[in-house]
Enzyme design. Structure first.
Site, short mmCIF file in Angstrom:
data_model
loop_
_atom_site.label_atom_id
_atom_site.label_comp_id
_atom_site.label_asym_id
_atom_site.label_seq_id
_atom_site.Cartn_x
_atom_site.Cartn_y
_atom_site.Cartn_z
N ASP A 1 0.86 -1.17 0.00
CA ASP A 1 0.00 0.00 0.00
C ASP A 1 0.92 1.24 0.00
O ASP A 1 2.10 1.13 0.34
CB ASP A 1 -0.87 -0.05 1.25
CG ASP A 1 -1.70 1.19 1.44
OD1 ASP A 1 -2.47 1.52 0.52
OD2 ASP A 1 -1.59 1.83 2.50
N GLY B 1 -7.14 4.77 3.75
CA GLY B 1 -7.16 3.66 2.79
C GLY B 1 -8.44 3.54 1.96
O GLY B 1 -8.50 2.69 1.08
N ARG C 1 -11.62 8.01 -2.72
CA ARG C 1 -12.00 9.43 -2.63
C ARG C 1 -13.51 9.57 -2.43
O ARG C 1 -13.98 10.34 -1.61
CB ARG C 1 -11.56 10.14 -3.91
CG ARG C 1 -11.54 11.63 -3.79
CD ARG C 1 -11.07 12.27 -5.09
NE ARG C 1 -9.78 11.74 -5.54
CZ ARG C 1 -9.25 11.97 -6.75
NH1 ARG C 1 -9.91 12.72 -7.61
NH2 ARG C 1 -8.09 11.45 -7.09
N ASP D 1 -1.69 -0.50 5.96
CA ASP D 1 -1.93 0.19 7.24
C ASP D 1 -3.42 0.35 7.53
O ASP D 1 -3.77 0.88 8.58
CB ASP D 1 -1.28 1.58 7.21
CG ASP D 1 -2.02 2.53 6.29
OD1 ASP D 1 -2.27 2.14 5.13
OD2 ASP D 1 -2.37 3.64 6.73
N ASP E 1 -0.02 5.08 0.92
CA ASP E 1 -0.22 6.02 2.02
C ASP E 1 -0.27 5.25 3.35
O ASP E 1 -1.14 4.41 3.54
CB ASP E 1 -1.53 6.78 1.79
CG ASP E 1 -1.83 7.73 2.92
OD1 ASP E 1 -0.91 8.13 3.65
OD2 ASP E 1 -3.02 8.08 3.08
N SER F 1 -5.21 5.33 -4.23
CA SER F 1 -5.07 6.71 -4.69
C SER F 1 -4.89 6.82 -6.21
O SER F 1 -4.08 6.10 -6.80
CB SER F 1 -3.89 7.39 -4.01
OG SER F 1 -3.72 8.70 -4.54
N ARG F 2 -5.63 7.75 -6.79
CA ARG F 2 -5.44 8.04 -8.22
C ARG F 2 -4.20 8.90 -8.45
O ARG F 2 -3.84 9.17 -9.59
CB ARG F 2 -6.69 8.74 -8.76
CG ARG F 2 -7.89 7.82 -8.69
CD ARG F 2 -9.14 8.42 -9.26
NE ARG F 2 -10.17 7.39 -9.25
CZ ARG F 2 -11.33 7.49 -9.88
NH1 ARG F 2 -11.61 8.56 -10.57
NH2 ARG F 2 -12.20 6.51 -9.82
N ASN F 3 -3.60 9.33 -7.37
CA ASN F 3 -2.38 10.15 -7.46
C ASN F 3 -1.13 9.33 -7.15
O ASN F 3 -0.04 9.89 -7.00
CB ASN F 3 -2.46 11.32 -6.49
CG ASN F 3 -3.62 12.26 -6.82
OD1 ASN F 3 -3.61 12.88 -7.89
ND2 ASN F 3 -4.60 12.35 -5.96
P1 B16 Z 1 -6.95 9.94 -4.03
P2 B16 Z 1 -3.63 4.23 0.00
C1 B16 Z 1 -5.51 6.11 -0.11
O1 B16 Z 1 -4.18 5.72 -0.36
C2 B16 Z 1 -5.55 7.04 1.07
O2 B16 Z 1 -5.15 6.34 2.25
C3 B16 Z 1 -6.95 7.56 1.27
O3 B16 Z 1 -6.99 8.47 2.35
C4 B16 Z 1 -7.41 8.26 -0.02
O4 B16 Z 1 -8.74 8.70 0.09
C5 B16 Z 1 -7.31 7.26 -1.18
O5 B16 Z 1 -5.96 6.80 -1.28
C6 B16 Z 1 -7.70 7.89 -2.50
O6 B16 Z 1 -6.76 8.88 -2.83
O7 B16 Z 1 -8.00 10.91 -3.62
O8 B16 Z 1 -5.56 10.54 -4.16
O9 B16 Z 1 -7.34 9.16 -5.26
O10 B16 Z 1 -3.58 4.13 1.48
O11 B16 Z 1 -4.57 3.21 -0.64
O12 B16 Z 1 -2.25 4.24 -0.64
MG MG Z 2 -2.83 3.14 3.33
#
Ligand code: B16
Ligand code: MG
Length: 219
Positions: free
Chosen positions: A11, A48, A51, A170, A13, A116-118
């Site tokens: 993972d 996790g 969005r 996490d 974040d 995350s899409r980022n």
């Molecule tokens: P985005 P992970 C997750 O990352 C984040 O923990 C979560 O808080 C967030 O909403 C999700 O990505 C979507 O992210 O808005 O950037 O697409 O923990 O799966 O790496």
């Molecule tokens: Mg995470």
């Protein structure tokens, strides 16, 4: 007898980097602008999850139309992305760089499975892209964690059977997803959150690659 390869799927974040603070600041800014109550404790429930699901949890049942939801998510994402240029390899969490390097040198296939899409932008900024064999992000599959789809997708890209994959997560939903995929799991964080993983620790600084390989009985 020839053994299948092994894979570690991380993972992003909360495992490789702490972008949760940036997610918090971005959601908090939106919430303040819209007069929605939102605290750091509330933010823990967004760990996790996608969005869209994050917005649902932030709204706490308050109804909004779909067009407004899209606009708010886009605004939050703009705020979040404004923090990303500040990310450098120094932001890798403790122990991450050496753990990835050791696993890579041992011939273990490495992937990322992030909601995350980022994720791609963050990984490039962290400077670990060259160690990774596959990246599954929020664009890869439709069903998000706790569904197993993302981790199964990454395993397919790595060409490793699910039974030979270990997921590092996490989030409670992430451990649920790994288990649903039939993969081994390492939970990073407190027991009430990730105690249902095969192995639990406080971060990649606190374990070795060999500690994890014990899960496969291959040390
Ligand atoms: P985005 P992970 C997750 O990352 C984040 O923990 C979560 O808080 C967030 O909403 C999700 O990505 C979507 O992210 O808005 O950037 O697409 O923990 O799966 O790496
Ligand atoms: Mg995470």
């Amino acid at each position: 007898m020839h053994q299948s390869p092994l894979a570690f799927i991380f993972d992003l974040d909360g495992v490789l980097v702490d972008t949760a603070e940036f997610h918090f600041r971005a959601w908090k800014r939106l919430a303040d602008e819209e007069g929605l109550p939102f605290t750091r404790e509330d933010n823990e429930a967004l760990r996790g999850v996608s969005r869209r699901e994050s917005l649902n949890r932030l709204l706490k049942g308050r109804p909004i139309d779909e067009a407004t939801a899209e606009l708010w998510m886009a605004r939050k994402n703009d705020y979040y992305r404004s923090y990303l240029p500040g990310i450098t390899p120094h932001d890798l969490l403790p122990g991450v760089a050496s753990f990835l390097r050791t696993a890579h040198d041992r011939g273990i296939r490495l992937g990322v499975g992030s909601a995350s899409r980022n994720a791609g932008v963050v990984i490039e900024s962290l400077g670990v892209g060259s160690l990774l064999d596959a990246l599954g992000d929020g664009h890869a599959v439709h069903n998000t964690k706790p569904a197993p789809d993302l981790f199964v997708w990454v395993a397919g890209r790595l060409d490793v059977p699910v039974s030979r994959c270990v997921v590092f997560e996490d989030a409670e939903a992430g451990i649920d997803a790994a288990r649903a995929a039939g993969m081994h799991s390492v939970g990073i964080g407190p027991a009430p959150r990730v105690g249902h993983a095969d192995l639990r620790c406080d971060g990649l600084h606190a374990i070795t690659v060999d500690d994890v390989l014990v899960l496969f009985d291959v040390v």
